[in-house]
Scaffold this motif. Structure first.
Motif, PDB file in Angstrom:
ATOM      1  N   GLN A 225      56.027 -13.809  83.513  1.00  0.00           N
ATOM      2  CA  GLN A 225      57.404 -13.880  84.022  1.00  0.00           C
ATOM      3  C   GLN A 225      58.409 -13.948  82.884  1.00  0.00           C
ATOM      4  O   GLN A 225      59.481 -13.342  82.953  1.00  0.00           O
ATOM      5  CB  GLN A 225      57.565 -15.069  84.960  1.00  0.00           C
ATOM      6  N   ALA A 226      58.084 -14.689  81.829  1.00  0.00           N
ATOM      7  CA  ALA A 226      59.002 -14.777  80.690  1.00  0.00           C
ATOM      8  C   ALA A 226      59.213 -13.409  80.064  1.00  0.00           C
ATOM      9  O   ALA A 226      60.353 -13.018  79.767  1.00  0.00           O
ATOM     10  CB  ALA A 226      58.456 -15.756  79.651  1.00  0.00           C
ATOM     11  N   VAL A 227      58.148 -12.668  79.878  1.00  0.00           N
ATOM     12  CA  VAL A 227      58.265 -11.333  79.294  1.00  0.00           C
ATOM     13  C   VAL A 227      59.015 -10.406  80.241  1.00  0.00           C
ATOM     14  O   VAL A 227      59.889  -9.632  79.828  1.00  0.00           O
ATOM     15  CB  VAL A 227      56.870 -10.753  78.954  1.00  0.00           C
ATOM     16  N   THR A 228      58.722 -10.517  81.536  1.00  0.00           N
ATOM     17  CA  THR A 228      59.360  -9.645  82.522  1.00  0.00           C
ATOM     18  C   THR A 228      60.860  -9.886  82.592  1.00  0.00           C
ATOM     19  O   THR A 228      61.654  -8.937  82.609  1.00  0.00           O
ATOM     20  CB  THR A 228      58.739  -9.873  83.918  1.00  0.00           C
ATOM     21  N   TRP A 229      61.264 -11.155  82.649  1.00  0.00           N
ATOM     22  CA  TRP A 229      62.673 -11.479  82.854  1.00  0.00           C
ATOM     23  C   TRP A 229      63.495 -11.495  81.571  1.00  0.00           C
ATOM     24  O   TRP A 229      64.685 -11.225  81.591  1.00  0.00           O
ATOM     25  CB  TRP A 229      62.798 -12.827  83.562  1.00  0.00           C
ATOM     26  N   THR A 230      62.882 -11.870  80.459  1.00  0.00           N
ATOM     27  CA  THR A 230      63.663 -12.033  79.229  1.00  0.00           C
ATOM     28  C   THR A 230      63.227 -11.125  78.096  1.00  0.00           C
ATOM     29  O   THR A 230      63.938 -10.993  77.113  1.00  0.00           O
ATOM     30  CB  THR A 230      63.577 -13.478  78.713  1.00  0.00           C
ATOM     31  N   GLY A 231      62.027 -10.566  78.210  1.00  0.00           N
ATOM     32  CA  GLY A 231      61.501  -9.755  77.125  1.00  0.00           C
ATOM     33  C   GLY A 231      60.960 -10.588  75.981  1.00  0.00           C
ATOM     34  O   GLY A 231      60.615 -10.064  74.927  1.00  0.00           O
ATOM     35  N   ILE A 232      60.844 -11.901  76.196  1.00  0.00           N
ATOM     36  CA  ILE A 232      60.358 -12.815  75.158  1.00  0.00           C
ATOM     37  C   ILE A 232      58.963 -13.277  75.541  1.00  0.00           C
ATOM     38  O   ILE A 232      58.731 -13.744  76.645  1.00  0.00           O
ATOM     39  CB  ILE A 232      61.282 -14.046  75.027  1.00  0.00           C
ATOM     40  N   SER A 233      58.043 -13.163  74.612  1.00  0.00           N
ATOM     41  CA  SER A 233      56.698 -13.666  74.886  1.00  0.00           C
ATOM     42  C   SER A 233      56.688 -15.180  74.708  1.00  0.00           C
ATOM     43  O   SER A 233      57.629 -15.753  74.162  1.00  0.00           O
ATOM     44  CB  SER A 233      55.682 -13.016  73.958  1.00  0.00           C
ATOM     45  N   GLU A 234      55.601 -15.803  75.154  1.00  0.00           N
ATOM     46  CA  GLU A 234      55.481 -17.256  75.034  1.00  0.00           C
ATOM     47  C   GLU A 234      55.780 -17.662  73.594  1.00  0.00           C
ATOM     48  O   GLU A 234      55.094 -17.207  72.672  1.00  0.00           O
ATOM     49  CB  GLU A 234      54.066 -17.648  75.431  1.00  0.00           C
TER      50      GLU A 234
END
Length: 66
Positions: free
Chosen positions: A10-19
């Motif tokens: 979800q983080a990658v999907t919504w923000t483009g930022i990996s964990e």
């Protein structure tokens, strides 16, 4: 899929930022315990059956009428 993996996707999907780091993953893991705890309480107490202390707290914080 674990909650940690779901949060990462979800983080990658919504923000483009990996964990960003292990702490973020650990917090996602801790959140899983909270979710399980709330799920276990589902159906135990209806909204209308709120503890009487909640009503008392509302009355104590009520603004005086003029």
């Amino acid at each position: 899929m674990s909650l940690r993996e779901t949060v990462a996707v979800q983080a990658v999907t919504w923000t483009g930022i990996s964990e960003p780091n292990d702490a973020a993953g650990a917090m996602a893991d801790m959140l899983a315990f909270s979710i399980k705890g709330f799920a276990a309480l589902r159906g135990e107490l209806a909204f209308e059956d709120e503890p009487s202390s909640f009503e008392a707290a509302l009355q104590e914080t009520k603004e005086p009428t003029r």
